[in-house]
Design a protein around this motif. Structure first.
Motif, PDB file in Angstrom:
ATOM      1  N   LYS A  11      -2.263  55.187  82.934  1.00 13.45           N
ATOM      2  CA  LYS A  11      -1.749  54.443  84.199  1.00 13.45           C
ATOM      3  C   LYS A  11      -0.685  54.975  84.707  1.00 13.45           C
ATOM      4  O   LYS A  11       0.374  55.109  84.223  1.00 13.45           O
ATOM      5  CB  LYS A  11      -1.929  52.805  84.048  1.00 13.45           C
TER       6      LYS A  11
ATOM      7  N   ASN B  66      -5.593  51.103  83.819  1.00 11.05           N
ATOM      8  CA  ASN B  66      -5.408  49.673  84.070  1.00 11.05           C
ATOM      9  C   ASN B  66      -5.948  49.112  85.359  1.00 11.05           C
ATOM     10  O   ASN B  66      -6.384  48.246  85.775  1.00 11.05           O
ATOM     11  CB  ASN B  66      -3.836  49.138  84.224  1.00 11.05           C
TER      12      ASN B  66
ATOM     13  N   MET C  83       1.168  48.845  71.098  1.00 11.56           N
ATOM     14  CA  MET C  83       1.562  49.794  72.234  1.00 11.56           C
ATOM     15  C   MET C  83       2.798  50.663  71.663  1.00 11.56           C
ATOM     16  O   MET C  83       3.262  50.732  70.740  1.00 11.56           O
ATOM     17  CB  MET C  83       2.028  49.009  73.525  1.00 11.56           C
ATOM     18  N   SER C  84       3.643  51.131  72.900  1.00 13.36           N
ATOM     19  CA  SER C  84       4.719  52.200  72.347  1.00 13.36           C
ATOM     20  C   SER C  84       5.541  51.411  71.262  1.00 13.36           C
ATOM     21  O   SER C  84       6.079  52.230  70.452  1.00 13.36           O
ATOM     22  CB  SER C  84       5.411  52.680  73.617  1.00 13.36           C
TER      23      SER C  84
ATOM     24  N   ARG D  84      -2.854  51.596  71.941  1.00 11.84           N
ATOM     25  CA  ARG D  84      -2.605  51.873  73.174  1.00 11.84           C
ATOM     26  C   ARG D  84      -1.248  52.387  73.681  1.00 11.84           C
ATOM     27  O   ARG D  84      -0.362  51.509  73.811  1.00 11.84           O
ATOM     28  CB  ARG D  84      -3.137  50.528  74.216  1.00 11.84           C
TER      29      ARG D  84
ATOM     30  N   GLY E  84       1.467  54.467  75.884  1.00 11.88           N
ATOM     31  CA  GLY E  84       1.601  55.021  77.299  1.00 11.88           C
ATOM     32  C   GLY E  84       3.001  55.597  77.257  1.00 11.88           C
ATOM     33  O   GLY E  84       3.087  56.820  77.290  1.00 11.88           O
ATOM     34  N   THR E  85       4.025  54.726  77.288  1.00 14.41           N
ATOM     35  CA  THR E  85       5.448  55.330  77.513  1.00 14.41           C
ATOM     36  C   THR E  85       5.917  56.359  76.701  1.00 14.41           C
ATOM     37  O   THR E  85       6.319  57.510  76.961  1.00 14.41           O
ATOM     38  CB  THR E  85       6.332  54.115  77.604  1.00 14.41           C
TER      39      THR E  85
ATOM     40  N   ARG F 134       6.995  54.971  83.607  1.00 12.65           N
ATOM     41  CA  ARG F 134       6.295  54.705  84.602  1.00 12.65           C
ATOM     42  C   ARG F 134       6.989  54.538  85.907  1.00 12.65           C
ATOM     43  O   ARG F 134       7.899  53.785  85.840  1.00 12.65           O
ATOM     44  CB  ARG F 134       5.006  54.025  84.313  1.00 12.65           C
TER      45      ARG F 134
END
Ligand SMILES: *Cc1c(COP(=O)(O)O)cnc(C)c1O
Length: 233
Positions: free
Chosen positions: A34, A55, A202-203, A218, A220-221, A227
């Motif tokens: 995202k 997302n 998550m991260s 999941r 991302g960062t 982001r």
């Protein structure tokens, strides 16, 4: 940079799995893309990574057509019934089903498109008012209703515990999701009760999630960097 981050995450996944006596191949990294631009996602694709999470439907609709159909996309955002058609068209899995109405809407469009849609039921293990997800005590009834009233493939459960900088804080929530999934599997409520997906971590806390049984993490960062939320509603 993406390659280094990806390698580091994959190594951490392998290490966390081994530490807890699990097979690393049971665990899939969902790269949360995202607010990440096409070129950066393409870098990860070029490294051979094939599973991504988005997302926001509008953003996903603009990005996903740029990639080959061999890439798998998971929807991990909040979904409204009137967007179900678009979600079915774009995604291979919807991880955030938390009410029968949305399950029925997804099923309707999956049948029309002749698409075998996999879903996870999102559980609000932290009982946070602002978070989506069915409460743990209501999960069985919801999963049973989805199994009986739709043709969706219910692969397992997903959760997002209360945010805390200390990853150990997430452990009881991850454990609760695993126990809940075990109870539901004992009643044969999932599409494959021998292979249940647990999307958690998550991260900040994916190693802990893996120790507690995550099959989908999941992240991302840690992969794409911070982001930029400017301009997102
Ligand atoms: C954004 C998001 C993630 C990724 O979070 P990071 O902390 O950047 O790894 C995972 N799951 C959901 C549901 C998200 O919205």
């Amino acid at each position: 940079m993406i390659r280094d981050n990806l390698n580091h995450i994959l190594e951490t996944i392998t290490q966390s799995a081994r530490n807890s006596g699990r097979d690393p191949l049971e665990i899939t990294l969902v790269a949360v893309s995202k607010l990440v631009d096409l070129a950066t996602i393409q870098e990860a694709v070029d490294c051979g990574h094939f599973v991504y999470g988005e997302n926001y439907l509008q953003e996903a609709a603009e990005k996903i057509p740029h990639f080959p159909s061999t890439i798998h996309w998971h929807f991990i955002g909040h979904l409204q019934s009137n967007k179900a058609k678009q979600a079915v068209e774009l995604f291979d899995m919807v991880e955030t089903v938390d009410r029968l109405k949305i399950a029925k809407a997804l099923d309707h469009h999956a049948l029309l498109l002749n698409k075998n849609l996999s879903v996870l039921v999102q559980v609000n293990t932290g009982r946070e008012e602002q978070k989506s997800g069915v409460l743990p005590e209501d999960a069985e009834r919801l999963v049973r209703a989805i199994a009986q009233e739709t043709t969706l493939q219910i692969r397992g459960l997903m959760t997002m515990p209360p945010f805390c900088a200390d990853p150990e804080h997430s452990r009881p929530y991850f454990r609760e999701l695993r126990e809940l999934a075990k109870q539901l599997a004992a009643q044969g409520l999932f599409a494959d009760n021998e292979r249940i997906e647990l999307s958690m971590g998550m991260s900040a806390d994916y190693p802990v999630a893996i120790e507690e049984g995550a099959t989908l993490v999941r992240v991302g960062t840690a992969l794409f960097g911070n982001r930029n939320y400017e301009g997102v509603n």
